[in-house]
Design a protein around this motif. Sequence first.
Motif, short mmCIF file in Angstrom:
data_model
loop_
_atom_site.label_atom_id
_atom_site.label_comp_id
_atom_site.label_asym_id
_atom_site.label_seq_id
_atom_site.Cartn_x
_atom_site.Cartn_y
_atom_site.Cartn_z
N THR A 166 -9.30 16.09 -2.31
CA THR A 166 -9.69 14.76 -1.81
C THR A 166 -8.53 13.79 -1.96
O THR A 166 -8.72 12.61 -2.21
CB THR A 166 -10.89 14.22 -2.60
OG1 THR A 166 -10.56 14.20 -4.00
CG2 THR A 166 -12.12 15.07 -2.41
N ASP A 167 -7.30 14.28 -1.79
CA ASP A 167 -6.14 13.43 -2.11
C ASP A 167 -5.65 12.58 -0.96
O ASP A 167 -4.63 11.94 -1.06
CB ASP A 167 -4.99 14.28 -2.65
CG ASP A 167 -4.39 15.20 -1.59
OD1 ASP A 167 -4.91 15.23 -0.47
OD2 ASP A 167 -3.39 15.87 -1.89
N GLY A 168 -6.40 12.56 0.14
CA GLY A 168 -5.99 11.72 1.26
C GLY A 168 -5.31 12.48 2.38
O GLY A 168 -5.14 11.96 3.46
N VAL A 169 -4.92 13.71 2.11
CA VAL A 169 -4.37 14.57 3.17
C VAL A 169 -5.37 15.69 3.45
O VAL A 169 -5.86 15.85 4.55
CB VAL A 169 -3.00 15.15 2.77
CG1 VAL A 169 -2.55 16.19 3.78
CG2 VAL A 169 -1.98 14.04 2.71
N ASP A 170 -5.71 16.49 2.42
CA ASP A 170 -6.71 17.53 2.59
C ASP A 170 -8.01 16.90 3.10
O ASP A 170 -8.70 17.45 3.93
CB ASP A 170 -7.02 18.24 1.26
CG ASP A 170 -5.78 18.81 0.60
OD1 ASP A 170 -4.71 18.23 0.78
OD2 ASP A 170 -5.87 19.82 -0.09
N ALA A 195 0.85 -1.19 0.00
CA ALA A 195 0.00 0.00 0.00
C ALA A 195 0.88 1.24 0.00
O ALA A 195 1.86 1.32 0.75
CB ALA A 195 -0.92 0.01 1.22
N TYR A 196 0.56 2.18 -0.87
CA TYR A 196 1.31 3.44 -0.91
C TYR A 196 0.41 4.56 -1.40
O TYR A 196 -0.64 4.33 -2.00
CB TYR A 196 2.55 3.32 -1.81
CG TYR A 196 2.28 2.78 -3.20
CD1 TYR A 196 1.89 3.62 -4.23
CD2 TYR A 196 2.43 1.43 -3.47
CE1 TYR A 196 1.64 3.13 -5.50
CE2 TYR A 196 2.19 0.92 -4.74
CZ TYR A 196 1.80 1.78 -5.75
OH TYR A 196 1.55 1.29 -7.01
N GLY A 197 0.83 5.79 -1.12
CA GLY A 197 0.03 6.96 -1.46
C GLY A 197 -0.51 7.63 -0.21
O GLY A 197 -0.38 7.13 0.91
N LYS A 198 -1.14 8.77 -0.40
CA LYS A 198 -1.60 9.56 0.74
C LYS A 198 -2.75 8.90 1.50
O LYS A 198 -3.00 9.22 2.66
CB LYS A 198 -2.04 10.94 0.25
CG LYS A 198 -0.92 11.75 -0.38
CD LYS A 198 -1.44 13.07 -0.92
CE LYS A 198 -0.38 13.83 -1.67
NZ LYS A 198 -0.89 15.07 -2.26
N ALA A 199 -3.48 8.00 0.84
CA ALA A 199 -4.60 7.32 1.50
C ALA A 199 -4.25 5.90 1.90
O ALA A 199 -5.14 5.10 2.20
CB ALA A 199 -5.81 7.33 0.57
N SER A 200 -2.97 5.57 1.94
CA SER A 200 -2.55 4.17 2.13
C SER A 200 -3.00 3.59 3.46
O SER A 200 -3.41 2.42 3.53
CB SER A 200 -1.03 4.07 2.02
OG SER A 200 -0.39 4.84 3.02
N VAL A 201 -2.93 4.36 4.53
CA VAL A 201 -3.25 3.82 5.85
C VAL A 201 -4.73 3.46 5.93
O VAL A 201 -5.11 2.39 6.41
CB VAL A 201 -2.85 4.81 6.96
CG1 VAL A 201 -3.42 4.37 8.31
CG2 VAL A 201 -1.33 4.93 7.04
N GLU A 242 2.58 11.51 9.52
CA GLU A 242 1.67 11.68 10.65
C GLU A 242 0.57 10.62 10.67
O GLU A 242 -0.02 10.36 11.72
CB GLU A 242 1.04 13.08 10.66
CG GLU A 242 0.29 13.46 9.39
CD GLU A 242 1.16 14.18 8.37
OE1 GLU A 242 0.61 15.00 7.62
OE2 GLU A 242 2.39 13.91 8.33
N ARG A 243 0.31 9.99 9.53
CA ARG A 243 -0.70 8.94 9.49
C ARG A 243 -0.13 7.60 9.94
O ARG A 243 -0.80 6.82 10.61
CB ARG A 243 -1.27 8.80 8.08
CG ARG A 243 -2.02 10.04 7.59
CD ARG A 243 -3.39 10.16 8.24
NE ARG A 243 -4.03 11.43 7.91
CZ ARG A 243 -4.76 11.63 6.82
NH1 ARG A 243 -4.93 10.66 5.96
NH2 ARG A 243 -5.32 12.81 6.62
#
Length: 357
Positions: free
Chosen positions: A352-356, A39-45, A69-70
């Motif tokens: 909506t990129d997983g951080v914002d 899993a990778y990317g800003k929404a990985s967790v 931070e996630r």
Amino acid sequence: MRTLAERIVQETLQAADPAQAVEAAWPADLGDGPITLIAYGKASVAMASAAIERLGDRIKRGVVVGVPERVAGFQPGVAGIRVLPADHPLPTERNLAAAHAIEALAGQTPADGTVLVLISGGGSAQITAPAGRLTLEDIRLTTDAMLRAGATIDELNAVRKHSDRLKGGRLAAALAPARVVGLVVSDVMGDRLDVVSSGLTAPDPSTYTDAIAAIGRTGAGVADRVLEHLRAGEHGEHPETPKPGDGVFDHVQHHVIANNAIAVDAARRALESAGYRVETRTGVVGEANAVGRALGQAVAGAEPGIAMVWGGETTVDVGSETGIGGRNQELALAAAAVLTGIDGAGVMSIGTDGVDG
């Protein structure tokens, strides 16, 4: 109006929630054997949490790479899963370590195994494995130059894919002939799998020549060694990325489980429920400043009771400026300048990129 805006934001982000998207689009053909998880990317967790909830101890090995931070408080609860932080948008030593961990995992994956790959935006930076003689600093300088020059994601990722050992389908080649199932949260217009996180497991239609042309179009001052590497590749001194039809993708399948269109539709539904007549527009691209002014003018000229939902991906030509902010902030400020003094009008700009989100 502010209360309404906050409600629209929450309903839009909820519709694009990556964990819910994984649950809703869970693939029915994962079988009942052991699973390797990447899993990778800003929404990985969030995506990994949903997958682990489903698979449990069927996951025998894995790597989850995410926003620092996630991942800091993330406990997968399954032995064999490594959780690693990586930075964005400029790669650091942590990103090199994340790429090395995924390379090592690919080498341990049995030929008859199944790999679940959870993909979201931001993986291009997070998974950095410089090719040939290239260094981390070369990649950092090039990424920064192209971002500041306002390069599109297609242009930037064409360069990234041809400067890296894993991007542009090369991870799929490293995993072959294992079966690969990818769940994708797309942050790219048109949901192009070769562009989302630089398509680590997808065929790459771009070439070394395309990467060189992208640098020329943006006028970005990239690292000398990167340009040398690309030119050498153009002359056949480095292998091309695997293309559509390559046998390494015979056992690879992808499912796009969330994208910009889903968010636009959620905002539309929320506004309609509030009594607005809604006009939608998708595929919006361009400088955030120009798009913001255009949106502000459209709102200023609209009849009462009309709401507009635009979806897309803007860019910002930062140049040599410093400071903080982003394209959403710039777009909103540009629209606000047009709307000053107009009663009953408002604009919100969200990501909506997983951080914002």
